[in-house]
Scaffold this active site. Structure first.
Site, PDB file in Angstrom:
ATOM      1  N   LYS A   9       0.840  -1.206   0.000  1.00  0.00           N
ATOM      2  CA  LYS A   9       0.000   0.000   0.000  1.00  0.00           C
ATOM      3  C   LYS A   9       0.867   1.245   0.000  1.00  0.00           C
ATOM      4  O   LYS A   9       2.042   1.216   0.395  1.00  0.00           O
ATOM      5  CB  LYS A   9      -0.935   0.020   1.223  1.00  0.00           C
ATOM      6  CG  LYS A   9      -0.225   0.041   2.611  1.00  0.00           C
ATOM      7  CD  LYS A   9       0.150   1.402   3.151  1.00  0.00           C
ATOM      8  CE  LYS A   9       0.819   1.308   4.529  1.00  0.00           C
ATOM      9  NZ  LYS A   9       1.632   2.479   4.854  1.00  0.00           N
ATOM     10  N   ASP A 136      -2.550  -1.447  10.602  1.00  0.00           N
ATOM     11  CA  ASP A 136      -2.727  -1.420   9.137  1.00  0.00           C
ATOM     12  C   ASP A 136      -3.365  -2.695   8.591  1.00  0.00           C
ATOM     13  O   ASP A 136      -3.647  -2.777   7.389  1.00  0.00           O
ATOM     14  CB  ASP A 136      -1.356  -1.280   8.444  1.00  0.00           C
ATOM     15  CG  ASP A 136      -0.795   0.123   8.524  1.00  0.00           C
ATOM     16  OD1 ASP A 136      -1.496   1.021   9.030  1.00  0.00           O
ATOM     17  OD2 ASP A 136       0.362   0.312   8.083  1.00  0.00           O
TER      18      ASP A 136
HETATM   19  O1  C5P Z   1      -0.124  -0.913  15.213  1.00  0.00           O
HETATM   20  P1  C5P Z   1       1.283  -1.205  14.811  1.00  0.00           P
HETATM   21  O2  C5P Z   1       1.864  -2.369  15.575  1.00  0.00           O
HETATM   22  O3  C5P Z   1       1.448  -1.372  13.347  1.00  0.00           O
HETATM   23  O4  C5P Z   1       2.104   0.085  15.208  1.00  0.00           O
HETATM   24  C1  C5P Z   1       3.508   0.103  15.265  1.00  0.00           C
HETATM   25  C2  C5P Z   1       3.988   1.318  16.049  1.00  0.00           C
HETATM   26  O5  C5P Z   1       3.685   2.512  15.320  1.00  0.00           O
HETATM   27  C3  C5P Z   1       3.305   1.523  17.384  1.00  0.00           C
HETATM   28  O6  C5P Z   1       3.965   0.810  18.397  1.00  0.00           O
HETATM   29  C4  C5P Z   1       3.439   3.030  17.583  1.00  0.00           C
HETATM   30  O7  C5P Z   1       4.734   3.379  18.016  1.00  0.00           O
HETATM   31  C5  C5P Z   1       3.295   3.564  16.171  1.00  0.00           C
HETATM   32  N1  C5P Z   1       1.907   3.951  15.852  1.00  0.00           N
HETATM   33  C6  C5P Z   1       1.349   5.071  16.436  1.00  0.00           C
HETATM   34  N2  C5P Z   1       0.070   5.427  16.110  1.00  0.00           N
HETATM   35  C7  C5P Z   1      -0.645   4.708  15.190  1.00  0.00           C
HETATM   36  C8  C5P Z   1      -0.084   3.579  14.571  1.00  0.00           C
HETATM   37  C9  C5P Z   1       1.207   3.240  14.913  1.00  0.00           C
HETATM   38  O8  C5P Z   1       1.966   5.733  17.268  1.00  0.00           O
HETATM   39  N3  C5P Z   1      -1.879   5.097  14.883  1.00  0.00           N
END
Ligand code: C5P
Length: 289
Positions: A9, A136
């Site tokens: 994406k 995501d």
């Molecule tokens: O949700 P995911 O594991 O993909 O997110 C990875 C990291 O990205 C989180 O630990 C955080 O540090 C950051 N993040 C964030 N806000 C979001 C998505 C991700 O701060 N909406």
């Protein structure tokens, strides 16, 4: 045996609206699938989850892999039997690139097991499992074009616009998503950019779409990796309609007016140790092949 492909994406708009009490950031972002795919095959086995990775050194095939986490979650919460699965991942989407490859693979594991075992699982349950795996993952269950809100896991599908030619340019060294969010350099906005983008998206002119690209994480990624800003300027000079950091980077994507222009721009970046891919926007997510 079942084989699926699952896309990468880009995010034509990513607005950081604020910081949340749970440590995540409140987002409003547009997800767009592009025709650059990982492939996964699934075979039933007696018990447990096995994973074999082809095509990418440095990706663990153990319990830390999001595919293994997704498959275990599905077996436990949706299938609720002792059956197991052997999965082979043929990896093309680069790691830690801002292209959502890990999340796309996790969504492919959820859909793959749903189709392999032919179990009726509600879309609500599929999305609840996806959200547990990462912000995501939900998008990739259906792919195409969608608005993401909340952490990015609340998905509202959008109609496809005109197919766009896209050049992906990725430096060899990845960028850590938490490092980008925690750099203190992200630009906060109020949701206006999405509204402006939605208007040009429905009108369907590539040049207008390119003029409304926005990513609040771009200043943070450029601060951590100044060479990215330099590559962006070069892509514009070579004739891109617009260039933006994808997600939390480090991949930059450029939009081009047509295929020949995209290939010409891509050729200017050959032999520089950058991964360069010419592709198009697509209206699908995880798909059987
Ligand atoms: O949700 P995911 O594991 O993909 O997110 C990875 C990291 O990205 C989180 O630990 C955080 O540090 C950051 N993040 C964030 N806000 C979001 C998505 C991700 O701060 N909406």
């Amino acid at each position: 045996m079942l084989t699926v492909q699952t896309p990468a994406k880009i995010n034509p708009v990513l607005e950081v609206l604020g910081k949340r009490p749970d440590g995540y950031h409140e987002l409003a972002l547009v997800f767009q699938a592009v025709g650059f795919y990982d492939q996964l095959t699934f075979e039933k086995k007696a018990a447990g989850v096995g994973l074999r990775v082809e095509g990418q050194a440095g990706l663990a095939a153990d319990d830390s892999n999001l595919i293994v986490k997704a498959a275990k979650l599905f077996l436990r919460e949706a299938l609720k039997s002792a059956d197991g699965v052997q999965i082979t991942l043929h990896k093309k989407i680069p790691l830690a690139a801002g292209l959502g490859g890990g999340s796309s693979d996790a969504a492919a594991a959820l859909r793959g097991l749903q189709w392999l075992f032919e179990v009726p699982v509600s879309e609500g349950k599929m999305h609840q499992m996806a959200a547990q795996l990462g912000s995501d993952v939900n998008f990739f269950l259906n792919g195409g074009t969608a608005l993401g809100t909340g952490r990015g896991e609340i998905i509202t599908p959008w109609k496809a616009s005109v197919p766009l030619w896209v050049i992906l340019v990725k430096p060899s060294e990845g960028l850590s998503t938490p490092a980008v969010y925690q750099s203190g350099k992200a630009l906060m906005t109020t949701g206006d950019k999405i509204l402006e983008f939605q208007k040009v998206w429905s009108e369907g002119s590539p040049a207008s779409i390119a003029s409304r690209l926005f990513n609040g994480l771009e200043p943070a990624a450029f601060y951590l990796r100044p060479e990215l800003e330099f590559i962006k300027k070069r892509l514009m000079t070579e004739g891109a309609l617009g260039v933006l950091l994808s997600g939390s980077g480090p991949t930059l994507f450029a939009l081009a007016a047509h295929e020949m222009e995209a290939k010409k721009i891509a050729s200017e970046f050959e032999g520089e140790g950058l991964e360069v891919v010419v592709t198009q926007t697509v209206s699908t997510g995880v798909q059987k092949v």
